[in-house]
Motif scaffolding. Structure first.
Motif, PDB file in Angstrom:
ATOM      1  N   ALA A  98     -57.192  91.407 140.737  1.00 20.96           N
ATOM      2  CA  ALA A  98     -57.364  89.980 141.002  1.00 20.96           C
ATOM      3  C   ALA A  98     -56.922  89.098 139.841  1.00 20.96           C
ATOM      4  O   ALA A  98     -56.460  87.970 140.060  1.00 20.96           O
ATOM      5  N   VAL A  99     -57.057  89.576 138.620  1.00 17.29           N
ATOM      6  CA  VAL A  99     -56.599  88.764 137.489  1.00 17.29           C
ATOM      7  C   VAL A  99     -55.086  88.566 137.565  1.00 17.29           C
ATOM      8  O   VAL A  99     -54.575  87.467 137.305  1.00 17.29           O
ATOM      9  N   ILE A 100     -54.364  89.602 137.950  1.00 20.01           N
ATOM     10  CA  ILE A 100     -52.915  89.456 138.114  1.00 20.01           C
ATOM     11  C   ILE A 100     -52.609  88.531 139.291  1.00 20.01           C
ATOM     12  O   ILE A 100     -51.630  87.772 139.258  1.00 20.01           O
ATOM     13  N   HIS A 101     -53.436  88.550 140.335  1.00 16.00           N
ATOM     14  CA  HIS A 101     -53.250  87.595 141.430  1.00 16.00           C
ATOM     15  C   HIS A 101     -53.310  86.164 140.888  1.00 16.00           C
ATOM     16  O   HIS A 101     -52.473  85.318 141.224  1.00 16.00           O
ATOM     17  N   ALA A 102     -54.317  85.895 140.070  1.00 13.79           N
ATOM     18  CA  ALA A 102     -54.476  84.547 139.519  1.00 13.79           C
ATOM     19  C   ALA A 102     -53.309  84.190 138.602  1.00 13.79           C
ATOM     20  O   ALA A 102     -52.778  83.068 138.653  1.00 13.79           O
ATOM     21  N   ILE A 103     -52.902  85.131 137.757  1.00 14.45           N
ATOM     22  CA  ILE A 103     -51.745  84.895 136.889  1.00 14.45           C
ATOM     23  C   ILE A 103     -50.499  84.630 137.732  1.00 14.45           C
ATOM     24  O   ILE A 103     -49.667  83.775 137.394  1.00 14.45           O
ATOM     25  N   SER A 104     -50.373  85.349 138.847  1.00 17.98           N
ATOM     26  CA  SER A 104     -49.226  85.154 139.741  1.00 17.98           C
ATOM     27  C   SER A 104     -49.126  83.706 140.192  1.00 17.98           C
ATOM     28  O   SER A 104     -48.045  83.099 140.173  1.00 17.98           O
ATOM     29  N   ALA A 105     -50.259  83.165 140.628  1.00 15.34           N
ATOM     30  CA  ALA A 105     -50.252  81.797 141.140  1.00 15.34           C
ATOM     31  C   ALA A 105     -49.885  80.800 140.050  1.00 15.34           C
ATOM     32  O   ALA A 105     -49.073  79.888 140.269  1.00 15.34           O
ATOM     33  N   VAL A 106     -50.469  80.954 138.876  1.00 14.95           N
ATOM     34  CA  VAL A 106     -50.141  80.044 137.781  1.00 14.95           C
ATOM     35  C   VAL A 106     -48.666  80.171 137.418  1.00 14.95           C
ATOM     36  O   VAL A 106     -47.974  79.168 137.182  1.00 14.95           O
ATOM     37  N   ASP A 107     -48.163  81.392 137.402  1.00 16.35           N
ATOM     38  CA  ASP A 107     -46.754  81.610 137.066  1.00 16.35           C
ATOM     39  C   ASP A 107     -45.831  80.932 138.079  1.00 16.35           C
ATOM     40  O   ASP A 107     -44.855  80.273 137.699  1.00 16.35           O
ATOM     41  N   ILE A 108     -46.120  81.078 139.367  1.00 17.16           N
ATOM     42  CA  ILE A 108     -45.292  80.433 140.393  1.00 17.16           C
ATOM     43  C   ILE A 108     -45.321  78.915 140.213  1.00 17.16           C
ATOM     44  O   ILE A 108     -44.287  78.237 140.303  1.00 17.16           O
ATOM     45  N   ALA A 109     -46.513  78.373 139.946  1.00 18.31           N
ATOM     46  CA  ALA A 109     -46.629  76.930 139.726  1.00 18.31           C
ATOM     47  C   ALA A 109     -45.819  76.496 138.506  1.00 18.31           C
ATOM     48  O   ALA A 109     -45.212  75.414 138.500  1.00 18.31           O
ATOM     49  N   LEU A 110     -45.788  77.329 137.474  1.00 23.25           N
ATOM     50  CA  LEU A 110     -45.006  76.996 136.280  1.00 23.25           C
ATOM     51  C   LEU A 110     -43.505  77.025 136.569  1.00 23.25           C
ATOM     52  O   LEU A 110     -42.747  76.199 136.042  1.00 23.25           O
ATOM     53  N   TRP A 111     -43.059  77.962 137.394  1.00 24.18           N
ATOM     54  CA  TRP A 111     -41.648  77.971 137.794  1.00 24.18           C
ATOM     55  C   TRP A 111     -41.315  76.730 138.623  1.00 24.18           C
ATOM     56  O   TRP A 111     -40.247  76.118 138.455  1.00 24.18           O
ATOM     57  N   ASP A 112     -42.219  76.359 139.524  1.00 25.86           N
ATOM     58  CA  ASP A 112     -42.019  75.137 140.308  1.00 25.86           C
ATOM     59  C   ASP A 112     -41.914  73.932 139.380  1.00 25.86           C
ATOM     60  O   ASP A 112     -41.028  73.074 139.536  1.00 25.86           O
ATOM     61  N   LEU A 113     -42.793  73.882 138.395  1.00 26.42           N
ATOM     62  CA  LEU A 113     -42.797  72.784 137.435  1.00 26.42           C
ATOM     63  C   LEU A 113     -41.520  72.782 136.598  1.00 26.42           C
ATOM     64  O   LEU A 113     -40.910  71.723 136.367  1.00 26.42           O
ATOM     65  N   ARG A 114     -41.083  73.960 136.160  1.00 32.44           N
ATOM     66  CA  ARG A 114     -39.853  74.051 135.368  1.00 32.44           C
ATOM     67  C   ARG A 114     -38.669  73.489 136.155  1.00 32.44           C
ATOM     68  O   ARG A 114     -37.836  72.751 135.614  1.00 32.44           O
ATOM     69  N   GLY A 115     -38.603  73.827 137.437  1.00 35.47           N
ATOM     70  CA  GLY A 115     -37.517  73.304 138.255  1.00 35.47           C
ATOM     71  C   GLY A 115     -37.575  71.797 138.402  1.00 35.47           C
ATOM     72  O   GLY A 115     -36.542  71.110 138.352  1.00 35.47           O
ATOM     73  N   LYS A 116     -38.777  71.261 138.574  1.00 27.64           N
ATOM     74  CA  LYS A 116     -38.917  69.812 138.707  1.00 27.64           C
ATOM     75  C   LYS A 116     -38.518  69.101 137.422  1.00 27.64           C
ATOM     76  O   LYS A 116     -37.876  68.039 137.454  1.00 27.64           O
ATOM     77  N   VAL A 117     -38.885  69.658 136.281  1.00 28.88           N
ATOM     78  CA  VAL A 117     -38.534  69.055 134.996  1.00 28.88           C
ATOM     79  C   VAL A 117     -37.022  69.059 134.793  1.00 28.88           C
ATOM     80  O   VAL A 117     -36.429  68.072 134.337  1.00 28.88           O
ATOM     81  N   GLN A 118     -36.377  70.170 135.150  1.00 29.64           N
ATOM     82  CA  GLN A 118     -34.933  70.296 134.935  1.00 29.64           C
ATOM     83  C   GLN A 118     -34.105  69.789 136.115  1.00 29.64           C
ATOM     84  O   GLN A 118     -32.872  69.830 136.071  1.00 29.64           O
ATOM     85  N   ASN A 119     -34.785  69.326 137.173  1.00 29.83           N
ATOM     86  CA  ASN A 119     -34.107  68.857 138.384  1.00 29.83           C
ATOM     87  C   ASN A 119     -33.220  69.948 138.982  1.00 29.83           C
ATOM     88  O   ASN A 119     -32.099  69.696 139.429  1.00 29.83           O
ATOM     89  N   LYS A 120     -33.754  71.169 138.986  1.00 30.54           N
ATOM     90  CA  LYS A 120     -33.053  72.310 139.558  1.00 30.54           C
ATOM     91  C   LYS A 120     -33.996  73.073 140.481  1.00 30.54           C
ATOM     92  O   LYS A 120     -35.212  73.076 140.281  1.00 30.54           O
ATOM     93  N   SER A 121     -33.428  73.742 141.465  1.00 25.94           N
ATOM     94  CA  SER A 121     -34.248  74.610 142.303  1.00 25.94           C
ATOM     95  C   SER A 121     -34.660  75.842 141.512  1.00 25.94           C
ATOM     96  O   SER A 121     -33.997  76.229 140.536  1.00 25.94           O
ATOM     97  N   VAL A 122     -35.753  76.474 141.934  1.00 25.82           N
ATOM     98  CA  VAL A 122     -36.156  77.721 141.287  1.00 25.82           C
ATOM     99  C   VAL A 122     -35.051  78.761 141.434  1.00 25.82           C
ATOM    100  O   VAL A 122     -34.769  79.519 140.503  1.00 25.82           O
ATOM    101  N   GLY A 123     -34.394  78.774 142.588  1.00 23.32           N
ATOM    102  CA  GLY A 123     -33.283  79.696 142.764  1.00 23.32           C
ATOM    103  C   GLY A 123     -32.213  79.509 141.705  1.00 23.32           C
ATOM    104  O   GLY A 123     -31.717  80.478 141.120  1.00 23.32           O
TER     105      GLY A 123
END
Length: 376
Positions: A98-123
C-alpha cells in the motif's frame, strides 16, 4: 515552485458494498498542490482510507513518516528524485504494498504537474512518440454458460468498438473442460479471426492443476495471452504454464516495483508484465519495469480499471513504448469510470484511442461528479 500540500479525496458510489472484484465503484484521488496555483492530479486503485493514512501519517522516525511530510516544501520538478525520497523515508514500513500504491499516486500527480509547468503532455515528457493511437481492449464478464449467452455478452464489447476483448474465467471452467471448450469456441467463432481474445483467470484457479488442462484450448483458439493464472505469490506455479504457446501475463493483482517484477520474470517465467501504474510505483517505476522487461526480452501491457485518469497515464506510456501494446479500457458501468473527468476517450472505428496531447495527463476533474460522490 514548491509543493504546499497533498490532498486525498475519497469517492464512493452510494450503496456499493464491495462484494465483487471491481474497484471502479470507489476511488481515491491524490492532488499535489503548489504555491503557484498549479495542481497535479492522480488516482490510485487501492483502499482510500489507507492511502489517506499513508499520506497524512505523523513522523515516527527518520525512515517512517507520511508522504506529506516527506515532500511538502520540495521542488516538484525533481520527479524522480522525489520518488526516491518518498521510498527512502517510508522504507521502514513501506517498500511494497500500500505504501507503493500511495507513492504511485503522488508520482503520477507530479508527472501531471511537470507537464503542466512545461506545457507538454506527459507522453512528450516520456520520449519520442511511436504512435498517436493505441489499441483498446476491454473485459467481458461474465462470458456466459451457454453459446447464446456468450454471443450476447461478447456483443457488449463489440458495440463499444473493441477489437480486442478479454474474457474472465469462471470457476466452473476447471470442472467441465468440454463445456468450457464449447464456450471458448463459440466466442472465437462469434468474433472471427481478426479480433484479439485474451483470458483473465483472476484467481479462478487456486493451483496450477486447475488451469493447465485449459491451456491447449486457449492455444487452439489463438488467445493473445492468459492473465493472472494463479495467486500472485505462486511463482513456481506460474512457471508451469510455459510451453503451451500462449503468453502468460501477471502482476496486475498487486505486484509493486521492478524488484517484484524481476522475480516474476525470472522465477515465475511470465512473458508479460501487467503493472497497474497507480499501484506498481507510478510512471517513474513503470519506466523501470519496462526497462527491465526490455533487457529480459519480455513484454509490458499496463493494467487499469479505474477512470480516464488511469487511461490517460497508460496512453502516455504506451504511445512511447517500443512495442505496439493495447491499453485496457474499463467497461465498468460505474459513474466514476465515465464521469470523473470532463474528457472522454472514445474508441475509433479502428479500435484505437487517440493519445491526449494537452499539457500534463490531458484530463481535468469534473467538480459535479466529485461533489456527488465525495465521502465526507
Amino acid at each position: 515552485m514548491k509543493i504546499v500540500d497533498i490532498e486525498v479525496i475519497e469517492l464512493r458510489v452510494p450503496g456499493w458494498t464491495g462484494e465483487t472484484f471491481d474497484g471502479s465503484y470507489d476511488n481515491c484521488l491524490v492532488l499535489v498542490h503548489t504555491d503557484e496555483g498549479l495542481t497535479g492530479v492522480a488516482e490510485v486503485d487501492s483502499v482510500p482510507s489507507v492511502i489517506r493514512a499513508i499520506v497524512d501519517a505523523r513522523r515516527s522516525h527518520t525512515h517512517a513518516m507520511g508522504l506529506k511530510e516527506a515532500i511538502v516544501g520540495a521542488d516538484p520538478s525533481d520527479v524522480e528524485g522525489l520518488w526516491e525520497r518518498m521510498y527512502d523515508l517510508t522504507s521502514y514500513y513501506g517498500r511494497r504494498g500500500a505504501v507503493i500504491h500511495a507513492i504511485s499516486a503522488v508520482d503520477i500527480a507530479l508527472w501531471d504537474l511537470r507537464g503542466k509547468v512545461q506545457n507538454k503532455s506527459v507522453g512528450a515528457l516520456l520520449g519520442t512518440r511511436q504512435r498517436d493511437r493505441v489499441l483498446a481492449y476491454g473485459t467481458v464478464y461474465p462470458l456466459g454458460e451457454t453459446t447464446d449467452e456468450v454471443r450476447s455478452n461478447i456483443d457488449r464489447g463489440l458495440k463499444l468498438g473493441l477489437k480486442a476483448i478479454k474474457i474472465v474465467a469462471d470457476p466452473f471452467w476447471r470442472d467441465d473442460i468440454d463445456k468450457t471448450a464449447s464456450l471458448i469456441r463459440a466466442a472465437r467463432d462469434h468474433v472471427g479471426p481478426d479480433i484479439r481474445l485474451m483470458v483473465d483467470a483472476a484467481t479462478a484457479w487456486a493451483k496450477a492443476e486447475e488451469g493447465l488442462p485449459l491451456m491447449p484450448i486457449f492455444k487452439e483458439h489463438d488467445f493473445f495471452w492468459v492473465e493472472a493464472p494463479l495467486p500472485i505469490d505462486d511463482l513456481d506455479g506460474h512457471a508451469r504454464f510455459q510451453g503451451f504457446g500462449v503468453p502468460i501475463g501477471g502482476g496486475d493483482l498487486g505486484l509493486t516495483t521492478h524488484y517484484e517484477y524481476e522475480a516474476a520474470f525470472e522465477r515465475g517465467k511470465i512473458d508479460i508484465a501487467q503493472p497497474d501504474v497507480t499501484m506498481a510505483g507510478g510512471i517513474t517505476e513503470l519506466r523501470r519495469i519496462a526497462d527491465l522487461a526490455r533487457r529480459l526480452g519480455k513484454r509490458v501491457v499496463t493494467h487499469g480499471y479505474k477512470s480516464n485518469i488511469t487511461i490517460a497515464a497508460n496512453l502516455a506510456f504506451l504511445s512511447r513504448h517500443w512495442m505496439d501494446e493495447p491499453c485496457e479500457y474499463s467497461t465498468s458501468q460505474s459513474p466514476l469510470r465515465w464521469h470523473l473527468t470532463r474528457e472522454s476517450f472514445p474508441i475509433g472505428l479502428d479500435g484505437r484511442i487517440a493519445v491526449p496531447e494537452a499539457p500534463g495527463l490531458g484530463v481535468s476533474l469534473d467538480p459535479e461528479t466529485i461533489a456527488k460522490y465525495r465521502v465526507a
